[in-house]
Design a protein around this motif. Structure first.
Motif, PDB file in Angstrom:
ATOM      1  N   LEU A  99     -63.834 -29.528  87.644  1.00  0.00           N
ATOM      2  CA  LEU A  99     -64.384 -29.487  86.275  1.00  0.00           C
ATOM      3  C   LEU A  99     -65.837 -28.993  86.304  1.00  0.00           C
ATOM      4  O   LEU A  99     -66.258 -28.191  85.470  1.00  0.00           O
ATOM      5  CB  LEU A  99     -64.321 -30.875  85.627  1.00  0.00           C
TER       6      LEU A  99
ATOM      7  N   CYS B 118     -67.966 -27.430  83.111  1.00  0.00           N
ATOM      8  CA  CYS B 118     -67.894 -28.530  82.146  1.00  0.00           C
ATOM      9  C   CYS B 118     -69.045 -29.488  82.405  1.00  0.00           C
ATOM     10  O   CYS B 118     -69.135 -30.088  83.472  1.00  0.00           O
ATOM     11  CB  CYS B 118     -66.578 -29.285  82.280  1.00  0.00           C
TER      12      CYS B 118
ATOM     13  N   SER C 123     -56.695 -33.429  84.056  1.00  0.00           N
ATOM     14  CA  SER C 123     -57.993 -33.015  83.512  1.00  0.00           C
ATOM     15  C   SER C 123     -57.830 -31.749  82.666  1.00  0.00           C
ATOM     16  O   SER C 123     -58.581 -31.545  81.710  1.00  0.00           O
ATOM     17  CB  SER C 123     -59.032 -32.844  84.630  1.00  0.00           C
TER      18      SER C 123
END
Ligand code: NAI
Ligand code: MG
Length: 334
Positions: free
Chosen positions: A25, A30, A283
């Motif tokens: 991520l 992110c 995720s």
């Protein structure tokens, strides 16, 4: 301000595979603010409780949780933590997508099915559990409400519409379970009429299982009650290479928990052998929920590429590499 996300690393292989997902991520840009809290055996050892209050508070406060698998001690008096979480936060929809990745040892390479399972009612409502004093009889109650059935069926059609999917199949056993499954099917037929652009089908659960194994390409979105959804979604995971490839989302009105569907895998814990794809894909579900589909697509593409090339995959995928190598390979592709 960056989005705050509760993270429960979990037990057994949990911390390692959750760490993989967070690294990925981060790599994809992110900028989340993670709040780490404990549950399960890890929490029990630290605090004496399986689900400490500060964990519950964090889940509620942040609204979004990424969760590793938890070990539920097999001792009388402990209810399943997952069942407690679903109840406490009204997580009525369990979304379990399975997608074929080329390069796994799965039997099919053309599967893209989402099971939408009702997560709070039916045989798992926990109502009326009784065993007679002499132990010769046992009973439990299954409860379906119109409101619960409407909510889950509509959820499935809205999801189909949003994702441009073509078909919703209601899976039931209304021929035998006339009251409960009967009500579910009746409601499913009513809601289907509100979505004329989506093909609606219905199938009895046993026939659906056979059909899933023989012609899985006939399915797109499956909507069903709690017990059938539990079983059918594991069957679906088996079609695409097993539990290491299967994520799940538990979604309620203002709370969502994203997780791997498998357990803490004590047999391989601490050995760097776990396939992190399940939590990575969880995720991805989380990113889609947050409307971040660009980042979600990037991750899926990199993951697919690593699995297809087969050069750094984990044992369950036919490779000989560890969790960290596999994760690094995905990160390099990004
Ligand atoms: P499990 O799912 O942990 O393991 C079943 C088999 O699949 C094992 O051979 C394991 O090594 C393998 N496996 C699972 N995930 C894998 C991965 N990512 N990569 C490679 N192989 C993987 O089921 P089990 O052994 O029945 O349960 C262990 C514990 O997990 C129990 O305490 C159970 O209560 C808990 N559990 C927790 C769940 C959750 O938190 N969502 C769900 C299911 C079980
Ligand atoms: Mg299950």
């Amino acid at each position: 301000m960056s989005t705050k996300i509760t993270v429960i690393p979990g037990d057994g292989i949990g911390p390692d595979i959750v760490d993989s997902a967070i690294k990925i991520l981060t790599k994809v840009g992110c900028d989340f603010d993670y709040e780490f809290v404990d549950a399960g055996l890890t929490a029990l050892e630290k605090t004496g409780e399986l689900l400490p209050q500060n964990t519950l508070d964090a889940i509620k406060r942040n609204g979004i949780t990424l969760k590793g698998p938890l070990t539920t001690p097999v001792v009388e008096g402990f209810t399943s933590i997952n069942v407690s979480l679903r109840k406490q936060f009204g997580l009525y929809a369990n979304l379990r997508p399975v997608k074929s990745f080329k390069g796994t040892q799965a039997r099919y390479d053309n599967i893209d099915i989402i099971t939408v399972r009702e997560n709070t009612e039916g045989m798992y409502s926990g109502l009326g559990q009784k065993v007679s004093e002499d132990g010769s009889e046992a009973e439990a109650m299954s409860k379906i409400t119109r409101q619960g059935a409407e909510r889950i069926v509509r959820f499935a059609y809205e999801l189909a519409q949003r994702e441009g999917r073509k078909k919703v199949t209601a899976v039931h056993k209304a021929n035998i379970l006339k009251s409960t499954s009967g009500l579910f099917l009746k409601v499913a037929r009513e809601i289907a009429e509100e979505y004329p652009d989506i093909e609606s089908a219905e199938m009895i659960v046993d026939a659906a299982c056979m059909r899933l194994v023989m012609n899985p390409e006939d399915f797109d979105v499956i909507v069903t009650t709690n017990l059938f959804g539990d079983i059918v979604s594991d069957l679906c995971a088996g079609l695409v290479g097993g539990l290491g490839m299967a994520p799940g989302a538990n979604i309620g009105k203002d709370c969502a928990i994203f997780e791997a569907v498998h357990g803490s895998a004590p047999d391989i814990a601490g050995k760097n052998l776990a396939n992190p794809s399940s939590v990575i894909l969880a995720s991805v579900q989380m990113l889609e929920y947050l409307g971040m589909s660009e980042q979600a697509d990037k991750i899926v593409k990199a993951l697919a590429d690593v699995i297809e090339s087969g050069d750094r995959t984990t044992r369950d995928l036919g490779g000989s590499h560890g969790t960290t190598d596999f994760t690094d390979a995905v990160i390099e592709r990004l």
